[in-house]
Design an enzyme around this catalytic site. Structure first.
Site, short mmCIF file in Angstrom:
data_model
loop_
_atom_site.label_atom_id
_atom_site.label_comp_id
_atom_site.label_asym_id
_atom_site.label_seq_id
_atom_site.Cartn_x
_atom_site.Cartn_y
_atom_site.Cartn_z
N GLY A 249 -11.38 3.05 21.52
CA GLY A 249 -12.18 4.25 21.36
C GLY A 249 -13.51 3.93 20.70
O GLY A 249 -13.65 2.91 20.03
N CYS A 250 -14.47 4.81 20.89
CA CYS A 250 -15.81 4.54 20.37
C CYS A 250 -15.82 4.51 18.84
O CYS A 250 -16.30 3.55 18.24
CB CYS A 250 -16.82 5.55 20.92
N TYR A 251 -15.29 5.56 18.22
CA TYR A 251 -15.25 5.56 16.75
C TYR A 251 -14.48 4.35 16.21
O TYR A 251 -14.96 3.65 15.30
CB TYR A 251 -14.62 6.85 16.22
N GLN B 211 -23.81 1.98 16.89
CA GLN B 211 -23.70 1.47 18.25
C GLN B 211 -24.08 2.57 19.22
O GLN B 211 -24.24 3.73 18.84
CB GLN B 211 -22.26 1.02 18.54
#
Lengths: 350, 350, 350, 350
Positions: D150-152, D316
């Site tokens: 996942g991004c987080y 990011q």
């Protein structure tokens, strides 16, 4: 594969960092010199962290001897800088691409009127080439000095060239250009009018009474069409859009009877059939600026909402096809590189 | 001070919540009924927390008996809803202000063409009044049913009225309207085209081949000028700006010889001298949309970049003077309140 | 209804124009003097067209004799201006409300450390009152000089006051404030870091190593809790959000056993039960900054994602409850006007 | 140079088009299959005009036989799709990279709790590898199935790995993650909460009571540190930023005595010395999301505002290093391509 040495004068503005973004990934170019009046000795990736990991370049003071060692020098400077140094660079066999206005206007009176400057090298100006890549490709290949077009004029010229080069399809004096630009077009400058809270969630026209790109547009359209004097009364009204990059010109023009009958969509598609950086979209399309964000691309769509009225939509990224990208495209032509070298990045959407 | 009872049909969209923002602070109005097809029983401040502390209103299902108890009912609904209920409300002595298009177009064929609906009450339509407050004030005062103007048409009419009402100053067939709107103009709807990542940092034209506000503009300009048939070929090209609120129309029009000689700035200043919600800015100004953010105000500036060409800039908040604010202004006229009642808020800048 | 005379020193910044937006519609106040170092003689609505139609005020040079005729003077100036003139104004029976930091910190050493200034009137500072309206209401009513709180500290104090004033519910040294602000918080200044293209579509922290609001928060929390020395190690990390107005502080704090067992939602609701400008939202809510855009309102929500950890969300408009709105709220208290006078505007959503 | 065949399942979302942006310029990959449930037969560049001139690909219905001909298939689909087809693809010797959550959590109970799905292939899940490229490089090289993080969680893991892998420098239970994301992280879906006018000029927290990335973070940190059970009480509070792309996590953690004495800046620089996609910035820096816009890069900065408290900033582009870029990085590892192949684009600044 040949690699040339590149200098950039004025590397702290948005066109400067955009040149770096493109040239640092260019297979045939190596940036050797990067100047700044104020940042001598500072690493460029300290100022622009997006470049961290891609370069060790540092800013240096402008040193003509260093620049003369380059094969080509880009001027990403305010108006009036390139013309001071161009002759000496050309004499040293270094080509010059000016992203400011010093070599855009052949009409010296217009230049002095709009930019408030006496031209420093009128003879070299005569030999310079106006760098609208698609329209002046052959001359650009031979040029020593390029005047890179203004961002607005690029959309107008590429938007109008097919109908202006065709015979008597349009009434040239009827042209109205309602243009819209993102804020980065105004550069990277500390000024009240440019701060976030003055521009976000806001829209306005500016320069309605007169804008420097007007004489550039007039001169360019005269050259494209071969018709002098018929464009003096065209209207050009720029607007400021709360976005960083992107430019859309909505161009209105009256058609002649011949124009009303012509298949203009086909005309445009044919005109740009071999151009990889000009995209004639299918009928009914609406070019969005985000579709060219970061890409060296101009997209066009045509509408005839009335039988004798043509609406042309032309979108580009003002910093790429409207500035740094076109400058590199011109460099590629001047050095016989593949025209697309370094310019094949896909637009960032979303 | 008299206080009337107000109903709002369709209170979950942006014009609905904007009506509430204005009416909850209005000295002469009390919102008694607020309907929603989907939110029956929910507190409105649960959906719109900006209203917390200002109201205990809850949404209810549309109940005509309740609405008939109101002095006036606003329809902040999709097209086609108001016309179903207007006759019954008027019969009950309840005035109707429709913020959708049901009572904007007298030409039924155009209405059916552009909105795909048969009109439910053509007779009442004939008696209804087009609610451009400044231009139709006397009729509005007598009206039972108001068709509140579209947002774009408001800018165009107020922008052009002074020259169109004057004698032979302009060539009406030459009008080009290059219009720009914030995204809230498209309403509060779950649709892919409206999501943040599709609209932020982007600019585009839309509806170039035809937009519902075109026939409304044509009919309105005919009424203003008293000239039929001369506006059919005007161009109207709307664009979408990455901002929430705000609308700017840039209007281009050819002047006659008389128009070229006239003092148009003075003409406009005089025409709107007594209008508190239309502001003719000094020559050289550029109306910014943020200068009217949240305010019931339209600002105009004029330019003559060529001797026979006029450029009119007209800016408003699409949700206020372009929708809910003008609707309340019409209500004030209909009930003989001070025209500015509830509408004196100053624009939010920055 | 009594009407007082008001002066504003520094009327070209965002807090200045926000004071005008509020005060020009205030029933008990009339702005008589508006100063600027640079714009003497210019109409304020020429600089801020949102005010056109609402005032004829012109900027004047700072003239103490004129200011002394006012009942109250707001300083919407850089730090260090108000303290130069406050004594003379107070001596002339003119009250002073400083929106900068001159009267925020009682600890002179901290003031000099963070603002680089010797304090010009330490005696008056001792008599001045810190203008957090809800927490210091009684003192404010008696004050001659108000230090209007910083925007961040307002969210922190109102967010924490209920648990800090209760007995031993939280571990004060554990406080972490992760704060986020719109760009207008940085003021209206020509600086590179604030221009649109540097802030739009971007997010970052700033001032992580130290921010001027840290000592103000520490001193204020000590006063609220009556505990000295326990807040020195709290963390405060501000971030910059690409929006004009709005501020959200996310506050993390460890609960004691007593705190874990307490009904904190009820505690907060009770604490602010009679406060019209502080809104404790229902459990499960998330306060959005747009719900307070333009409104003098702070909204709070509470979460206990872990049994002994409390998360407090506090949102406000940095220019209203975080600056100009709270300043007017303080003025209302000082002059015994209705506390909500001029401050009842509903937030602009969308 | 070897070139592999690539399939993309779910090519109409933002991660899908981002995969295309990267893969269409990748020297070792050719996209052969692109599926969509709704757009069968449509050209992808009709939906995403940014791709015009770069591909002739059309969407097709999901056809496993066609996908089995690919060397690797990316699933850019909602949760629950990849797990239905992964076994059959792996059996056919086609590698699978899932950008959704099907192969992120080894704990099936957590998966079912947070995603509401029974896992379709628990055995294959056990053999799958969690694709945090820098931390699991060796396993990724051998993997047939990748659960792309996942991004987080990517920001949290890369932000914390150096101190968690070191011995007893931090108190793991004290971790607080205050995370902020651009709106594109929510995908390309027609939902009211995502429309422009609900998100622009606004800031809010969401998912405070619980977010799907919390269990992923806990499991991942346990794996990184080798410590079970100590991360259950960490706090993770995500916020929504009005920008398209970009993510910043501000991570707070208490240091042990050993941690307070350690040179953490040196520790981080050493840990990531050979990583081209993780950038430890110099002390005092603040990573801006725009510095990684469009780039497969995560930038970290460290602060110790108090002797025993560490603040880690990790930024990011959520669609690149947080999704599609990391997925391609994993593909490069799986096929022994240069890890940077296709991923060397420089961030778009401004």
């Amino acid at each position: 594969m040949s690699v040339i040495s590149v200098g950039i004068v004025g590397g702290t503005g948005y066109t400067g960092v955009e040149l770096l973004r493109i040239l640092l990934r260019h297979p045939n170019a190596e940036v050797k010199v990067l100047t700044s009046r104020t940042e001598n000795g500072r690493r460029v990736d300290d100022m622009f962290p997006s470049l961290r990991g891609h370069t060790d370049l540092q800013y240096s003071d402008l040193n003509l001897d260093e620049l003369k060692k380059c094969d080509v020098v880009f001027f990403a400077t305010p108006h009036g800088v390139a013309m001071k140094h161009a002759e000496e660079l050309v004499a040293a066999n270094t080509k010059v691409i000016d992203l400011a206005a010093d070599f855009r206007l052949q009409d010296l009176a217009q230049f002095e009127k709009w930019y408030g400057l006496d031209h420093a090298c009128p003879d070299l100006l005569k030999d310079s080439v106006y760098g609208l890549s698609e329209l002046n490709r052959d001359k650009i290949k031979q040029a020593n000095v390029i005047g890179n077009p203004g961002c607005y004029p690029t959309t107008v010229q590429l938007g109008l060239a097919p109908v202006l080069k065709a015979d008597a399809l349009v009434k040239p004096e009827s042209i109205i250009i309602d243009a819209k630009s993102g804020v980065s077009g105004a550069g990277r400058k500390a000024s009240l009018g440019m701060i976030y809270s003055e521009n976000a969630d806001n829209f306005k026209a500016y320069g309605v009474a007169g804008h420097r790109h007007h004489p550039e547009i007039v001169e360019a359209l005269e050259n494209i069409s071969g018709q002098k004097g018929v464009f003096n009364e065209i209207l050009f009204v720029p607007h400021l859009v709360p976005m960083i990059r992107g430019m859309l010109s909505t161009i209105y023009i009256d058609l002649t009877d011949a124009g009303a009958e012509a298949d203009l969509q086909a005309l445009y598609e044919q005109f740009y059939a071999n151009e990889q950086f000009v995209d004639v979209m299918p009928a009914g399309s609406s070019p969005e600026t985000r579709s060219v964000r970061g890409a060296n691309q101009l997209r066009i769509a045509l509408y005839k909402p009335q039988p004798k009225k043509l609406v042309i939509l032309a979108a580009q990224d003002n910093l790429v096809k409207g500035a740094a990208g076109q400058a590199v495209q011109n460099m590629n032509l001047m050095f016989s590189f593949a025209e697309e070298a370094g310019l094949q990045g896909i637009g960032l959407l979303p």
